[in-house]
Design a protein around this motif. Structure first.
Motif, short mmCIF file in Angstrom:
data_model
loop_
_atom_site.label_atom_id
_atom_site.label_comp_id
_atom_site.label_asym_id
_atom_site.label_seq_id
_atom_site.Cartn_x
_atom_site.Cartn_y
_atom_site.Cartn_z
N LYS A 188 0.83 -1.21 0.00
CA LYS A 188 0.00 0.00 0.00
C LYS A 188 0.87 1.27 0.00
CE LYS A 188 -3.80 2.37 2.34
NZ LYS A 188 -3.50 3.53 1.60
N VAL A 189 1.97 1.25 0.75
CA VAL A 189 2.88 2.40 0.75
C VAL A 189 3.45 2.61 -0.65
CG1 VAL A 189 5.08 3.30 1.66
CG2 VAL A 189 3.45 2.20 3.20
N PHE A 190 3.85 1.50 -1.31
CA PHE A 190 4.35 1.60 -2.69
C PHE A 190 3.27 2.14 -3.61
CE2 PHE A 190 7.62 -1.80 -1.66
CZ PHE A 190 8.71 -0.97 -1.81
N ASP A 191 2.05 1.59 -3.49
CA ASP A 191 0.95 2.00 -4.35
C ASP A 191 0.57 3.46 -4.14
OD1 ASP A 191 0.84 -0.48 -5.54
OD2 ASP A 191 -0.82 -1.21 -4.31
N ASP A 192 0.70 3.95 -2.91
CA ASP A 192 0.41 5.36 -2.63
C ASP A 192 1.44 6.27 -3.28
OD1 ASP A 192 -1.81 4.62 -1.16
OD2 ASP A 192 -0.84 4.90 0.79
N CYS A 193 2.64 5.75 -3.49
CA CYS A 193 3.74 6.52 -4.06
C CYS A 193 3.71 6.54 -5.58
CB CYS A 193 5.06 5.92 -3.59
SG CYS A 193 6.49 6.45 -4.54
N CYS A 194 3.48 5.38 -6.19
CA CYS A 194 3.71 5.24 -7.62
C CYS A 194 2.66 4.38 -8.30
CB CYS A 194 5.08 4.60 -7.86
SG CYS A 194 6.45 5.47 -7.11
N PHE A 242 2.50 1.40 -10.81
CA PHE A 242 3.42 0.38 -11.31
C PHE A 242 2.79 -0.34 -12.48
CE2 PHE A 242 4.66 0.93 -6.89
CZ PHE A 242 6.04 1.04 -7.01
N LYS A 243 3.62 -0.69 -13.47
CA LYS A 243 3.20 -1.54 -14.57
C LYS A 243 3.79 -2.91 -14.31
CE LYS A 243 2.79 2.17 -17.90
NZ LYS A 243 3.25 2.72 -19.16
N ASP A 250 7.83 -1.10 -15.20
CA ASP A 250 7.88 0.35 -15.31
C ASP A 250 7.08 0.95 -14.16
OD1 ASP A 250 8.55 2.81 -16.36
OD2 ASP A 250 7.11 2.74 -18.00
N TYR A 251 7.33 2.23 -13.89
CA TYR A 251 6.57 2.92 -12.84
C TYR A 251 6.52 4.39 -13.16
CZ TYR A 251 10.82 4.91 -10.90
OH TYR A 251 11.97 5.62 -10.73
N GLU A 252 5.59 5.07 -12.52
CA GLU A 252 5.47 6.50 -12.64
C GLU A 252 5.11 7.04 -11.26
OE1 GLU A 252 2.23 9.39 -14.68
OE2 GLU A 252 3.10 7.85 -15.99
N VAL A 253 5.84 8.03 -10.78
CA VAL A 253 5.58 8.60 -9.48
C VAL A 253 4.26 9.35 -9.54
CG1 VAL A 253 6.42 10.24 -7.74
CG2 VAL A 253 8.04 8.80 -8.98
N LYS A 254 3.42 9.10 -8.53
CA LYS A 254 2.14 9.80 -8.46
C LYS A 254 2.39 11.24 -8.01
CE LYS A 254 -0.66 5.78 -7.32
NZ LYS A 254 -1.51 5.13 -6.32
N THR A 255 1.66 12.15 -8.62
CA THR A 255 1.79 13.55 -8.22
C THR A 255 0.81 13.85 -7.10
OG1 THR A 255 0.23 14.18 -9.95
CG2 THR A 255 2.56 14.32 -10.49
N LYS A 256 1.23 14.67 -6.19
CA LYS A 256 0.36 15.05 -5.06
C LYS A 256 -0.60 16.12 -5.55
CE LYS A 256 3.20 13.37 -1.68
NZ LYS A 256 3.01 12.55 -0.64
N ARG A 257 -1.87 16.01 -5.15
CA ARG A 257 -2.88 16.98 -5.58
C ARG A 257 -3.22 17.91 -4.48
NH1 ARG A 257 -6.72 13.19 -9.30
NH2 ARG A 257 -5.04 12.40 -10.52
#
Length: 180
Positions: A155-161, A163-164, A173-180
């Motif tokens: 969940k910590v990983f998923d909150d951050c990025c 993942f493919k 592959d991964y993409e960092v999630k942007t904070k809104r």
């Protein structure tokens, strides 16, 4: 309607479907394109073996499936050869430290009980049975705690990025999630 003996029509009709099939098994786009070319060559060389139009699709996907099997066999042999000459059989302490440094911020975001458990079991390779005895809990209780801790870490990983992940569970592959 596709003529069973016309390679251009067959390729136009099934290329996209074959590519999706390959992508479901292989995450690397370059490898998928290479395998598509291999499949095209195999189709060209063996098209005369197709008896009826009804058998074309199953024949194509059998070729694709065999091509994927060959791909993983070659990849496995290449990996074995690479590992034999260049890598020690046991993990080095240095690589474990690198991995711990990379994952530490994520593990440290967990409550101490979960962080300590994951460091002991997954990073320091302590056996679950030993760790259960050390904590004075049953082995099955510890196994449940390990699963819960891994779920929290995920969940910590998923909150951050984002993942493919390919069909066998590897992150490609991964993409960092942007904070809104």
């Amino acid at each position: 309607m596709v003529s069973p003996m016309n390679i251009e029509d067959i390729w136009l009709a099934y290329r996209a479907e074959l590519k999706r099939f390959l992508h479901a098994k292989i995450s690397n786009e370059t490898d998928v394109e290479d395998l598509l070319q291999d499949i095209l060559i195999k189709i060209y060389n063996k098209l005369s073996a197709v008896k009826t139009q009804k058998s074309v699709k199953s024949w194509l996907f059998q070729i694709a499936n065999n091509t994927i099997i060959d791909y993983y066999r070659k990849k496995g042999r290449a990996q074995e050869n690479k590992l034999e000459g260049h890598w020690p059989l046991e993990e080095s302490q240095e690589s474990n430290i690198d991995l711990l440094n990379c994952i530490s911020p994520f593990i440290n975001a967990l409550p101490d009980e979960h962080a300590n458990l994951l460091i002991a079991i997954d990073m320091n390779n302590q056996s679950q049975k030993e760790y259960a005895e050390q904590l004075g809990v049953s082995y099955s209780t510890l196994k449940s705690r390990v699963q819960k801790s891994r779920g929290l870490l995920k969940k910590v990983f998923d909150d951050c990025c984002h993942f493919k992940i390919d069909k066998i569970g590897n992150v490609y592959d991964y993409e960092v999630k942007t904070k809104r």
